[in-house]
Design a protein around this motif. Structure first.
Motif, PDB file in Angstrom:
ATOM      1  N   ILE A   3       0.734  -1.177  -0.322  1.00 28.70           N
ATOM      2  CA  ILE A   3      -0.016   0.086   0.026  1.00 28.70           C
ATOM      3  C   ILE A   3       0.841   1.318  -0.039  1.00 28.70           C
ATOM      4  CG2 ILE A   3      -1.726   1.303   1.456  1.00 28.70           C
ATOM      5  CD1 ILE A   3      -2.879  -1.483   0.317  1.00 28.70           C
ATOM      6  N   ILE A   4       0.588   2.364  -0.755  1.00 26.95           N
ATOM      7  CA  ILE A   4       1.077   3.615  -0.497  1.00 26.95           C
ATOM      8  C   ILE A   4      -0.434   4.249   0.035  1.00 26.95           C
ATOM      9  CG2 ILE A   4       1.501   5.693  -1.657  1.00 26.95           C
ATOM     10  CD1 ILE A   4       3.067   4.223  -3.862  1.00 26.95           C
ATOM     11  N   PHE A   5       0.071   5.109   1.188  1.00 27.20           N
ATOM     12  CA  PHE A   5      -1.293   5.620   2.054  1.00 27.20           C
ATOM     13  C   PHE A   5      -0.867   7.145   1.755  1.00 27.20           C
ATOM     14  CE2 PHE A   5      -2.895   7.994   5.320  1.00 27.20           C
ATOM     15  CZ  PHE A   5      -4.063   7.336   5.569  1.00 27.20           C
ATOM     16  N   MET A   6      -1.897   7.785   1.526  1.00 28.22           N
ATOM     17  CA  MET A   6      -1.870   9.293   1.329  1.00 28.22           C
ATOM     18  C   MET A   6      -3.055  10.020   2.133  1.00 28.22           C
ATOM     19  SD  MET A   6      -1.631   9.208  -2.996  1.00 28.22           S
ATOM     20  CE  MET A   6      -0.150   9.826  -3.409  1.00 28.22           C
ATOM     21  N   GLY A   7      -2.679  10.839   2.893  1.00 25.34           N
ATOM     22  CA  GLY A   7      -3.535  11.902   3.938  1.00 25.34           C
ATOM     23  C   GLY A   7      -2.624  12.632   4.675  1.00 25.34           C
ATOM     24  N   THR A   8      -3.521  13.582   5.308  1.00 25.17           N
ATOM     25  CA  THR A   8      -2.614  14.890   5.892  1.00 25.17           C
ATOM     26  C   THR A   8      -3.374  14.957   7.238  1.00 25.17           C
ATOM     27  OG1 THR A   8      -2.049  15.745   3.762  1.00 25.17           O
ATOM     28  CG2 THR A   8      -2.105  16.920   5.770  1.00 25.17           C
ATOM     29  N   PRO A   9      -4.625  15.171   7.378  1.00 24.95           N
ATOM     30  CA  PRO A   9      -5.131  15.933   8.908  1.00 24.95           C
ATOM     31  C   PRO A   9      -5.530  14.620   9.870  1.00 24.95           C
ATOM     32  CG  PRO A   9      -7.004  15.781   7.169  1.00 24.95           C
ATOM     33  CD  PRO A   9      -5.751  15.398   6.435  1.00 24.95           C
ATOM     34  N   ASP A  10      -6.156  15.042  10.738  1.00 25.77           N
ATOM     35  CA  ASP A  10      -6.360  14.049  11.864  1.00 25.77           C
ATOM     36  C   ASP A  10      -7.645  12.880  11.235  1.00 25.77           C
ATOM     37  OD1 ASP A  10      -4.983  14.728  14.016  1.00 25.77           O
ATOM     38  OD2 ASP A  10      -6.232  16.728  14.233  1.00 25.77           O
ATOM     39  N   GLU A  25       1.305  -4.089   3.934  1.00 27.15           N
ATOM     40  CA  GLU A  25       2.621  -3.569   3.742  1.00 27.15           C
ATOM     41  C   GLU A  25       2.606  -2.167   3.109  1.00 27.15           C
ATOM     42  OE1 GLU A  25       6.969  -3.935   1.117  1.00 27.15           O
ATOM     43  OE2 GLU A  25       5.111  -5.352   0.790  1.00 27.15           O
ATOM     44  N   ILE A  26       3.025  -1.174   4.042  1.00 24.75           N
ATOM     45  CA  ILE A  26       2.974   0.181   3.532  1.00 24.75           C
ATOM     46  C   ILE A  26       4.084   0.602   3.154  1.00 24.75           C
ATOM     47  CG2 ILE A  26       2.448   2.672   4.484  1.00 24.75           C
ATOM     48  CD1 ILE A  26       0.583   1.412   6.478  1.00 24.75           C
ATOM     49  N   ALA A  27       4.288   0.857   1.780  1.00 25.52           N
ATOM     50  CA  ALA A  27       5.651   1.020   1.123  1.00 25.52           C
ATOM     51  C   ALA A  27       5.874   2.543   1.324  1.00 25.52           C
ATOM     52  CB  ALA A  27       5.527   0.990  -0.294  1.00 25.52           C
ATOM     53  N   ALA A  28       4.860   3.625   1.741  1.00 25.77           N
ATOM     54  CA  ALA A  28       5.410   4.936   1.930  1.00 25.77           C
ATOM     55  C   ALA A  28       3.947   5.493   2.225  1.00 25.77           C
ATOM     56  CB  ALA A  28       6.020   5.544   0.766  1.00 25.77           C
ATOM     57  N   VAL A  29       4.108   6.539   3.039  1.00 27.17           N
ATOM     58  CA  VAL A  29       3.259   7.402   3.327  1.00 27.17           C
ATOM     59  C   VAL A  29       3.483   8.958   3.065  1.00 27.17           C
ATOM     60  CG1 VAL A  29       2.065   8.726   5.421  1.00 27.17           C
ATOM     61  CG2 VAL A  29       2.766   6.372   5.593  1.00 27.17           C
ATOM     62  N   TYR A  30       2.494   9.394   2.154  1.00 25.71           N
ATOM     63  CA  TYR A  30       2.383  10.705   1.478  1.00 25.71           C
ATOM     64  C   TYR A  30       1.720  11.662   2.197  1.00 25.71           C
ATOM     65  CZ  TYR A  30       4.990   9.194  -2.839  1.00 25.71           C
ATOM     66  OH  TYR A  30       5.842   8.824  -3.639  1.00 25.71           O
ATOM     67  N   THR A  31       1.956  12.579   2.542  1.00 26.05           N
ATOM     68  CA  THR A  31       1.392  13.693   3.348  1.00 26.05           C
ATOM     69  C   THR A  31       1.888  15.111   2.698  1.00 26.05           C
ATOM     70  OG1 THR A  31       0.780  14.411   5.359  1.00 26.05           O
ATOM     71  CG2 THR A  31       3.033  13.957   5.414  1.00 26.05           C
ATOM     72  N   GLN A  32       1.272  16.148   3.006  1.00 22.89           N
ATOM     73  CA  GLN A  32       1.576  17.426   2.714  1.00 22.89           C
ATOM     74  C   GLN A  32       2.614  17.971   3.551  1.00 22.89           C
ATOM     75  OE1 GLN A  32      -1.239  20.463   1.410  1.00 22.89           O
ATOM     76  NE2 GLN A  32      -2.908  19.080   1.401  1.00 22.89           N
TER      77      GLN A  32
END
Length: 306
Positions: A3-10, A25-32
């Motif tokens: 998984i690539i996870f993408m999120g920013t707020p609470d 498996e979280i390959a990367a977390v994308y956030t602002q």
């Protein structure tokens, strides 16, 4: 899944936690990227980045995903799926095409109602009876993709903060269920009727408009609690109203304080604030506010409808 996870707020944190706890498996977390916040305007990590750091997950925070090199770097992670929850950046088609399976979004409304940036606040302001969460397959349009899972929630008298927390937990649970057994969820196109758009909230909307009905003003309070906080102005100072109820009084001109409890006349009816806050002070009951900041009955408050 990878998984690539993408999120920013609470709102996105429960979904990140749930996907991680489910063993994906979280390959990367994308956030602002970090944003200036607080009085000192120090760069502040997003809630998702703080949680990802605590979980020991790799974090990426590009300013944009339009750059070909950024898109190539994401594709090189070879994700099975993208899981997106209030990321806040537009995903180009090249990013949507990167996963082997699909890009899935946790959206805090019953699509197609309230597509867009501020579905929770818009639902409260409109007086909706219920709301919910939709797990949606993402496409180039604004929240137009097929729906995989939907769960309804009664609105009640919740504030935006309370409602967002409740919907975040529902979204996390639904997303994990979809990832666990994708074949059990048959994507359905969104209905062509009932489409509404949840425009981004403008700062001016938090200024209370006492020319509206008391019900509408209370919804305005709920929609902007806890942040940015609905407010009125008195003696050159902003007073935030963090909670309020509809009161019986209301025969005076809109915006007039009608009693010693800070009840305020509206276009029809009146509201009674139950939690208020002066700038730089803690939230307090109206009685405490009035001891140090008198607003006697008969005072006409400056407001958005004046």
């Amino acid at each position: 899944m990878r998984i690539i996870f993408m999120g920013t707020p609470d709102f996105a944190v429960p979904t990140l936690d749930a996907v991680h706890a489910a063993g994906h498996e979280i390959a990367a977390v994308y956030t602002q990227p970090p944003r200036p916040a607080g009085r000192g305007k120090a760069a502040t990590l997003s809630p998702v980045q703080r949680r990802a750091d605590a979980l020991g997950l790799p974090v990426r925070s590009p300013v944009s995903l339009k750059d070909a090199d950024e898109q190539a770097a994401l594709a090189a992670l070879e994700p099975d799926a993208l899981v997106v929850a209030a990321y806040g950046l537009i995903l180009p088609q090249a990013v949507l095409d990167a996963p082997v399976w699909d890009a899935l979004n946790v959206h805090a409304s019953l699509l197609p109602r309230w597509r867009g940036a501020a579905p929770v606040q818009r639902a409260i302001l409109a007086g909706d009876v219920d709301t919910g969460v939709t797990i949606m397959a993402m496409e180039a349009g604004l929240d137009t993709g097929d729906m995989l899972a939907v769960e309804r929630l009664a609105m009640g008298e919740r504030t935006a903060g309370d409602l967002t927390r409740a919907l975040a937990e529902i979204g996390a649970r639904l997303m994990v269920a979809v990832l666990a057994d994708p074949g059990a969820f048959d994507p359905q196109p969104q209905p062509e009727h009932g489409i509404t758009y949840a425009a981004k909230i403008a700062k001016a909307e938090a200024r209370l408009d006492f020319s509206r009905s008391a019900d509408e003003v209370v919804r305005q309070v709920r929609a902007f609690a806890p942040a940015p906080g609905a407010w009125f102005e008195q003696a050159g100072e902003r007073v935030r109203v963090l909670a309020a109820t509809v009161a019986a009084q209301g025969s005076a001109a809109p915006g007039t304080v009608v009693d010693g409890d800070l009840s305020i006349a509206c276009g029809t009816g009146a509201i009674r604030p139950t939690l208020v806050q002066r700038a730089g002070r803690a939230a307090m009951a109206p009685a405490e506010l009035l001891r140090g900041f008198p607003i006697p009955a008969g005072t006409r408050l400056a407001d958005g409808g004046a």
